[in-house]
Scaffold this motif. Sequence first.
Motif, PDB file in Angstrom:
ATOM      1  N   GLY A 115      -5.864   0.328  23.947  1.00 57.71           N
ATOM      2  CA  GLY A 115      -5.872  -0.328  25.251  1.00 57.71           C
ATOM      3  C   GLY A 115      -6.574  -1.670  25.157  1.00 57.71           C
ATOM      4  N   GLN A 116      -6.563  -2.405  26.250  1.00 58.22           N
ATOM      5  CA  GLN A 116      -7.136  -3.754  26.257  1.00 58.22           C
ATOM      6  C   GLN A 116      -8.581  -3.723  25.770  1.00 58.22           C
ATOM      7  N   SER A 117      -8.881  -4.587  24.803  1.00 58.49           N
ATOM      8  CA  SER A 117     -10.206  -4.548  24.198  1.00 58.49           C
ATOM      9  C   SER A 117     -10.574  -5.931  23.664  1.00 58.49           C
ATOM     10  N   LEU A 118     -11.584  -5.957  22.763  1.00 58.70           N
ATOM     11  CA  LEU A 118     -12.106  -7.207  22.234  1.00 58.70           C
ATOM     12  C   LEU A 118     -11.412  -7.590  20.933  1.00 58.70           C
ATOM     13  N   ILE A 119     -11.463  -8.873  20.595  1.00 55.50           N
ATOM     14  CA  ILE A 119     -10.863  -9.361  19.361  1.00 55.50           C
ATOM     15  C   ILE A 119     -11.503  -8.707  18.145  1.00 55.50           C
ATOM     16  N   VAL A 120     -12.816  -8.432  18.204  1.00 52.05           N
ATOM     17  CA  VAL A 120     -13.471  -7.812  17.048  1.00 52.05           C
ATOM     18  C   VAL A 120     -12.995  -6.379  16.843  1.00 52.05           C
ATOM     19  N   TRP A 121     -12.685  -5.659  17.923  1.00 46.84           N
ATOM     20  CA  TRP A 121     -12.143  -4.312  17.777  1.00 46.84           C
ATOM     21  C   TRP A 121     -10.721  -4.374  17.212  1.00 46.84           C
ATOM     22  N   ALA A 122      -9.963  -5.401  17.595  1.00 46.40           N
ATOM     23  CA  ALA A 122      -8.605  -5.555  17.067  1.00 46.40           C
ATOM     24  C   ALA A 122      -8.644  -5.793  15.559  1.00 46.40           C
ATOM     25  N   ILE A 123      -9.533  -6.685  15.116  1.00 51.36           N
ATOM     26  CA  ILE A 123      -9.648  -6.958  13.684  1.00 51.36           C
ATOM     27  C   ILE A 123     -10.138  -5.711  12.947  1.00 51.36           C
ATOM     28  N   ASN A 124     -11.099  -5.015  13.545  1.00 53.37           N
ATOM     29  CA  ASN A 124     -11.608  -3.764  12.965  1.00 53.37           C
ATOM     30  C   ASN A 124     -10.468  -2.772  12.736  1.00 53.37           C
ATOM     31  N   GLU A 125      -9.644  -2.581  13.752  1.00 45.30           N
ATOM     32  CA  GLU A 125      -8.556  -1.605  13.644  1.00 45.30           C
ATOM     33  C   GLU A 125      -7.462  -2.083  12.685  1.00 45.30           C
ATOM     34  N   GLY A 126      -7.190  -3.368  12.683  1.00 48.44           N
ATOM     35  CA  GLY A 126      -6.203  -3.888  11.742  1.00 48.44           C
ATOM     36  C   GLY A 126      -6.628  -3.662  10.304  1.00 48.44           C
ATOM     37  N   ARG A 127      -7.901  -3.890  10.031  1.00 52.24           N
ATOM     38  CA  ARG A 127      -8.433  -3.676   8.682  1.00 52.24           C
ATOM     39  C   ARG A 127      -8.358  -2.198   8.297  1.00 52.24           C
ATOM     40  N   GLU A 128      -8.767  -1.340   9.229  1.00 53.71           N
ATOM     41  CA  GLU A 128      -8.797   0.091   8.921  1.00 53.71           C
ATOM     42  C   GLU A 128      -7.392   0.677   8.798  1.00 53.71           C
ATOM     43  N   ALA A 129      -6.472   0.216   9.631  1.00 50.97           N
ATOM     44  CA  ALA A 129      -5.088   0.690   9.529  1.00 50.97           C
ATOM     45  C   ALA A 129      -4.474   0.255   8.199  1.00 50.97           C
ATOM     46  N   ALA A 130      -4.836  -0.943   7.746  1.00 54.84           N
ATOM     47  CA  ALA A 130      -4.360  -1.405   6.442  1.00 54.84           C
ATOM     48  C   ALA A 130      -4.882  -0.499   5.331  1.00 54.84           C
ATOM     49  N   ARG A 131      -6.128  -0.093   5.455  1.00 56.59           N
ATOM     50  CA  ARG A 131      -6.713   0.815   4.460  1.00 56.59           C
ATOM     51  C   ARG A 131      -5.940   2.133   4.401  1.00 56.59           C
ATOM     52  N   GLU A 132      -5.633   2.698   5.573  1.00 56.98           N
ATOM     53  CA  GLU A 132      -4.906   3.973   5.607  1.00 56.98           C
ATOM     54  C   GLU A 132      -3.454   3.807   5.157  1.00 56.98           C
ATOM     55  N   CYS A 133      -2.871   2.669   5.455  1.00 58.22           N
ATOM     56  CA  CYS A 133      -1.506   2.384   5.001  1.00 58.22           C
ATOM     57  C   CYS A 133      -1.479   2.255   3.485  1.00 58.22           C
ATOM     58  N   ASP A 134      -2.468   1.586   2.928  1.00 57.23           N
ATOM     59  CA  ASP A 134      -2.574   1.448   1.476  1.00 57.23           C
ATOM     60  C   ASP A 134      -2.731   2.823   0.827  1.00 57.23           C
ATOM     61  N   ARG A 135      -3.535   3.684   1.438  1.00 58.52           N
ATOM     62  CA  ARG A 135      -3.716   5.040   0.913  1.00 58.52           C
ATOM     63  C   ARG A 135      -2.389   5.808   0.941  1.00 58.52           C
ATOM     64  N   TYR A 136      -1.642   5.628   2.028  1.00 53.92           N
ATOM     65  CA  TYR A 136      -0.334   6.288   2.179  1.00 53.92           C
ATOM     66  C   TYR A 136       0.642   5.826   1.096  1.00 53.92           C
ATOM     67  N   LEU A 137       0.629   4.537   0.800  1.00 53.93           N
ATOM     68  CA  LEU A 137       1.579   3.972  -0.144  1.00 53.93           C
ATOM     69  C   LEU A 137       1.223   4.292  -1.599  1.00 53.93           C
ATOM     70  N   MET A 138      -0.092   4.324  -1.893  1.00 51.83           N
ATOM     71  CA  MET A 138      -0.532   4.404  -3.291  1.00 51.83           C
ATOM     72  C   MET A 138      -1.216   5.722  -3.655  1.00 51.83           C
ATOM     73  N   GLY A 139      -1.505   6.575  -2.658  1.00 46.88           N
ATOM     74  CA  GLY A 139      -2.221   7.815  -2.936  1.00 46.88           C
ATOM     75  C   GLY A 139      -3.720   7.643  -2.963  1.00 46.88           C
ATOM     76  N   ALA A 140      -4.192   6.434  -3.076  1.00 47.90           N
ATOM     77  CA  ALA A 140      -5.609   6.081  -3.029  1.00 47.90           C
ATOM     78  C   ALA A 140      -5.667   4.635  -2.506  1.00 47.90           C
ATOM     79  N   THR A 141      -6.847   4.155  -2.170  1.00 49.06           N
ATOM     80  CA  THR A 141      -6.918   2.817  -1.600  1.00 49.06           C
ATOM     81  C   THR A 141      -7.971   1.961  -2.283  1.00 49.06           C
ATOM     82  N   VAL A 142      -7.686   0.682  -2.387  1.00 49.74           N
ATOM     83  CA  VAL A 142      -8.649  -0.288  -2.910  1.00 49.74           C
ATOM     84  C   VAL A 142      -9.323  -1.051  -1.785  1.00 49.74           C
ATOM     85  N   LEU A 143      -8.944  -0.718  -0.545  1.00 50.31           N
ATOM     86  CA  LEU A 143      -9.480  -1.436   0.613  1.00 50.31           C
ATOM     87  C   LEU A 143     -10.633  -0.651   1.241  1.00 50.31           C
ATOM     88  N   SER A 144     -11.590  -1.381   1.788  1.00 50.42           N
ATOM     89  CA  SER A 144     -12.734  -0.738   2.437  1.00 50.42           C
ATOM     90  C   SER A 144     -12.537  -0.724   3.937  1.00 50.42           C
TER      91      SER A 144
END
Length: 494
Positions: free
Chosen positions: A465-494
Amino acid sequence: MGKLTGFLDYDRKKPKERSPRDRLRDWKEYQLGWSEETLKEQGARCMDCSTPYCHIGVEFNQSSFGCPLHNLIPEWNDLVYRGQWKDALERLLKTNNFPEWTGRVCPAPCEGSCTVALNGSAVAIKNIEKSIIDKGFEEGWIVPLPPEKRTGRQVAIIGSGPAGLAAADQLNKAGHWVTVFEREDRIGGLLMYGIPNMKLEKTSVDRRVSLLRQEGIMFQVNMEVGKDITMNELQEKYDAVIVCTGATKQRDIVMDGREAKGIHFAMDYLTLSTKHLLDSSVALPDEMSAKGKNVIVIGGGDTGADCVATAVRQGCKSIVQFGKHPKLPSKRSGNNPWPEQPNVFELSYAYKEAKAEFGADPRQYAILTQRFITDEKGRLVALETLEVEKVTDEEGNIVTREIPGTEKIWPVDMVLIAIGFEGPEREILDHMGLQCTYRGTVKAKYGQYTTNIDGVFAAGDVRRGQSLIVWAINEGREAARECDRYLMGATVLS
């Protein structure tokens, strides 16, 4: 961290700004930078507080405590104090992909949770952050860094706001091929068209997008999923999809006269005004311009303030902003303790400008619109309001009570509705086949971001829902981490 007695030796300095009268003549950023010596002093105010709440990044009771990005704030404050700017930049970029934006438009929950703010003025974290990244660009320290190796995996990201761009940046760093789809004609989402240029110059958005493009990220504009490309086509071509379409459905007012000519949604007004500013071939119709008009903004938040600043620059005849809540106190109230974000009265950039132009703060508090009044041709000519107050009912709940006899008629030519967003636009989510919560947001657990469709993730305002830019960046980073894990079986992202 910093100078041991810095918070005692130096006072907090307010961010420097251009004169309100001068900046009303153009659409350039109103903020100015500090000298390096001043920045060192401000960095020195960061005390060695053992437990720095400034970067804890949690939510409680609908309030943010500290930075959701968990920025290493005391570390880069200390490095600025010691003049080690390049090291400060390195620390800043460890956790924040786009500090040039957060340093300008984030409301800075980090400062609300600063330990110095317990008994004084918070460290000027936001302005130091902005200064670090600006110096990085000025010195040429920020250059394209494409990944050395590619995984061969391809990811589609829908939406180019801060969540989408953060996810794209992280996944590209991990070596995946990333394509960002944006339905508008420029990349940036609300950063591009939802925030006026004087608050966030679009050159800073274009500069970052150019850097991301040089690092290997691909962008497709004027591409709306469900119209120009289908979800099935994306799933066939890409190994994973991340949905970052935001919460852009604007909340409306339902009352007599709403259909009158002259009433517009704030975001429609801001978007078209910015499009016209950036490209003179894009027309700004008279009905969407505030020039020569009595303008009323309904809604007391930041979007409403941006409408005020935009209307004044366009040459409005008068400007008023309605808010349903009482005027905020000058200091924290008892029910707004540290380390919560302080809800206190401030004279932001837009109100300083309106005051300079018209002699008064344009805000009217504790007031509700009752009806819109039109002429025989259906054009808006006035609206009626009623004052309200906060009272405690018999069960101890704080409720809003209308005050009889306070009705008032306001002549008006243009009304801008800025009362927030209901949530994501449901049509695109239905097209994708995504399950939603009762609030209309995509159903995806925080920290995991997986949806009901395999290989499809959701992050940012479309999920929370509507939120702050820092929460958006936080979620974008974390979703990338989980997507990387999905694609590779493990992740290099923090």
